[in-house]
Design a protein around this motif. Sequence first.
Motif, PDB file in Angstrom:
ATOM      1  N   GLU A 125       0.826  -1.212   0.000  1.00 59.43           N
ATOM      2  CA  GLU A 125       0.000   0.000   0.000  1.00 59.43           C
ATOM      3  C   GLU A 125       0.858   1.259   0.000  1.00 59.43           C
ATOM      4  O   GLU A 125       1.939   1.280   0.576  1.00 59.43           O
ATOM      5  N   LYS A 126       0.332   2.306  -0.604  1.00 64.28           N
ATOM      6  CA  LYS A 126       0.979   3.618  -0.582  1.00 64.28           C
ATOM      7  C   LYS A 126       0.583   4.308   0.720  1.00 64.28           C
ATOM      8  O   LYS A 126      -0.298   5.148   0.757  1.00 64.28           O
ATOM      9  N   LYS A 127       1.240   3.932   1.797  1.00 64.93           N
ATOM     10  CA  LYS A 127       0.909   4.479   3.110  1.00 64.93           C
ATOM     11  C   LYS A 127       1.452   5.898   3.260  1.00 64.93           C
ATOM     12  O   LYS A 127       2.492   6.224   2.705  1.00 64.93           O
ATOM     13  N   PRO A 128       0.756   6.730   4.047  1.00 60.53           N
ATOM     14  CA  PRO A 128       1.203   8.113   4.247  1.00 60.53           C
ATOM     15  C   PRO A 128       2.306   8.202   5.312  1.00 60.53           C
ATOM     16  O   PRO A 128       2.125   8.796   6.376  1.00 60.53           O
ATOM     17  N   PHE A 129       3.452   7.612   5.024  1.00 60.11           N
ATOM     18  CA  PHE A 129       4.565   7.625   5.980  1.00 60.11           C
ATOM     19  C   PHE A 129       4.949   9.065   6.310  1.00 60.11           C
ATOM     20  O   PHE A 129       4.864   9.954   5.465  1.00 60.11           O
ATOM     21  N   LYS A 130       5.379   9.277   7.521  1.00 53.45           N
ATOM     22  CA  LYS A 130       5.820  10.601   7.974  1.00 53.45           C
ATOM     23  C   LYS A 130       7.345  10.624   8.065  1.00 53.45           C
ATOM     24  O   LYS A 130       7.982   9.618   8.340  1.00 53.45           O
ATOM     25  N   ASN A 131       7.895  11.788   7.854  1.00 47.26           N
ATOM     26  CA  ASN A 131       9.332  12.040   8.037  1.00 47.26           C
ATOM     27  C   ASN A 131      10.233  11.140   7.188  1.00 47.26           C
ATOM     28  O   ASN A 131      11.259  10.657   7.668  1.00 47.26           O
ATOM     29  N   ILE A 132       9.848  10.916   5.944  1.00 40.11           N
ATOM     30  CA  ILE A 132      10.715  10.166   5.038  1.00 40.11           C
ATOM     31  C   ILE A 132      11.802  11.118   4.548  1.00 40.11           C
ATOM     32  O   ILE A 132      11.511  12.154   3.947  1.00 40.11           O
ATOM     33  N   HIS A 133      13.034  10.785   4.828  1.00 40.56           N
ATOM     34  CA  HIS A 133      14.161  11.609   4.373  1.00 40.56           C
ATOM     35  C   HIS A 133      14.570  11.226   2.955  1.00 40.56           C
ATOM     36  O   HIS A 133      14.743  12.071   2.093  1.00 40.56           O
ATOM     37  N   THR A 134      14.713   9.916   2.731  1.00 45.54           N
ATOM     38  CA  THR A 134      15.209   9.421   1.447  1.00 45.54           C
ATOM     39  C   THR A 134      14.287   8.342   0.902  1.00 45.54           C
ATOM     40  O   THR A 134      13.853   7.466   1.645  1.00 45.54           O
ATOM     41  N   ILE A 135      14.017   8.417  -0.391  1.00 47.69           N
ATOM     42  CA  ILE A 135      13.343   7.326  -1.088  1.00 47.69           C
ATOM     43  C   ILE A 135      14.378   6.728  -2.020  1.00 47.69           C
ATOM     44  O   ILE A 135      14.988   7.441  -2.831  1.00 47.69           O
ATOM     45  N   THR A 136      14.619   5.434  -1.896  1.00 48.60           N
ATOM     46  CA  THR A 136      15.542   4.759  -2.801  1.00 48.60           C
ATOM     47  C   THR A 136      14.714   3.871  -3.722  1.00 48.60           C
ATOM     48  O   THR A 136      13.928   3.043  -3.268  1.00 48.60           O
ATOM     49  N   LEU A 137      14.857   4.115  -5.018  1.00 42.86           N
ATOM     50  CA  LEU A 137      14.004   3.465  -6.017  1.00 42.86           C
ATOM     51  C   LEU A 137      14.601   2.177  -6.568  1.00 42.86           C
ATOM     52  O   LEU A 137      15.763   2.141  -6.971  1.00 42.86           O
ATOM     53  N   TYR A 138      13.755   1.155  -6.619  1.00 38.04           N
ATOM     54  CA  TYR A 138      14.080  -0.116  -7.263  1.00 38.04           C
ATOM     55  C   TYR A 138      12.940  -0.487  -8.212  1.00 38.04           C
ATOM     56  O   TYR A 138      12.543  -1.638  -8.289  1.00 38.04           O
ATOM     57  N   LEU A 139      12.410   0.526  -8.889  1.00 38.05           N
ATOM     58  CA  LEU A 139      11.355   0.342  -9.883  1.00 38.05           C
ATOM     59  C   LEU A 139      11.834   0.942 -11.198  1.00 38.05           C
ATOM     60  O   LEU A 139      12.404   2.038 -11.202  1.00 38.05           O
ATOM     61  N   ASN A 140      11.566   0.262 -12.306  1.00 38.40           N
ATOM     62  CA  ASN A 140      11.971   0.840 -13.591  1.00 38.40           C
ATOM     63  C   ASN A 140      11.112   2.061 -13.907  1.00 38.40           C
ATOM     64  O   ASN A 140      10.111   2.336 -13.243  1.00 38.40           O
ATOM     65  N   LYS A 141      11.520   2.803 -14.919  1.00 36.68           N
ATOM     66  CA  LYS A 141      10.862   4.053 -15.280  1.00 36.68           C
ATOM     67  C   LYS A 141       9.351   3.890 -15.459  1.00 36.68           C
ATOM     68  O   LYS A 141       8.566   4.692 -14.946  1.00 36.68           O
ATOM     69  N   LYS A 142       8.942   2.867 -16.144  1.00 39.46           N
ATOM     70  CA  LYS A 142       7.511   2.645 -16.414  1.00 39.46           C
ATOM     71  C   LYS A 142       6.726   2.427 -15.118  1.00 39.46           C
ATOM     72  O   LYS A 142       5.647   2.982 -14.933  1.00 39.46           O
ATOM     73  N   ARG A 143       7.266   1.633 -14.212  1.00 39.79           N
ATOM     74  CA  ARG A 143       6.572   1.351 -12.940  1.00 39.79           C
ATOM     75  C   ARG A 143       6.560   2.558 -12.003  1.00 39.79           C
ATOM     76  O   ARG A 143       5.690   2.677 -11.140  1.00 39.79           O
ATOM     77  N   GLN A 144       7.527   3.451 -12.170  1.00 38.23           N
ATOM     78  CA  GLN A 144       7.582   4.649 -11.322  1.00 38.23           C
ATOM     79  C   GLN A 144       6.403   5.576 -11.555  1.00 38.23           C
ATOM     80  O   GLN A 144       5.964   6.269 -10.636  1.00 38.23           O
ATOM     81  N   GLU A 145       5.866   5.597 -12.775  1.00 40.85           N
ATOM     82  CA  GLU A 145       4.817   6.543 -13.130  1.00 40.85           C
ATOM     83  C   GLU A 145       3.627   6.489 -12.170  1.00 40.85           C
ATOM     84  O   GLU A 145       3.062   7.522 -11.827  1.00 40.85           O
ATOM     85  N   ALA A 146       3.271   5.324 -11.710  1.00 43.00           N
ATOM     86  CA  ALA A 146       2.140   5.166 -10.788  1.00 43.00           C
ATOM     87  C   ALA A 146       2.440   5.747  -9.403  1.00 43.00           C
ATOM     88  O   ALA A 146       1.526   5.899  -8.585  1.00 43.00           O
TER      89      ALA A 146
END
Length: 119
Positions: free
Chosen positions: A49-70
């Motif tokens: 789920e896309k939870k409303p996390f608080k105080n996220i400093h860094t997001i590290t991506l492991y999704l390809n460009k197409k999957r990131q769009e969502a």
Amino acid sequence: MKTTLVLGASLNPARYSNLAIHRLVRAGHEVEAIGLQEGELNGVKITSEKKPFKNIHTITLYLNKKRQEAYYDYILSLKPKRVIFNPGTENPDLYALLKAHAISYEVACTLVLLGTNQY
């Protein structure tokens, strides 16, 4: 402590996102994780789920460009300080969006940053 969100987390030990979670925890970072499969990894709960996390400093991506769009609006809603684009996740469209919202980004490898004390 700066919290990191691993976006594209995997329970598969052969995946780099899996290794990143282990190394982030070992380095003492708070970690949240979102992946396709829910489960637990090294004490970190992986949610789908896309939870409303608080105080996220860094997001590290492991999704390809197409999957990131969502996740564009979701990433912006978390207001991270930075986003790390790991190898294979490069995305000039998202770079521009982040820049427009004053969010810094790096095209780098989380594992290398941790291993060289640059995280």
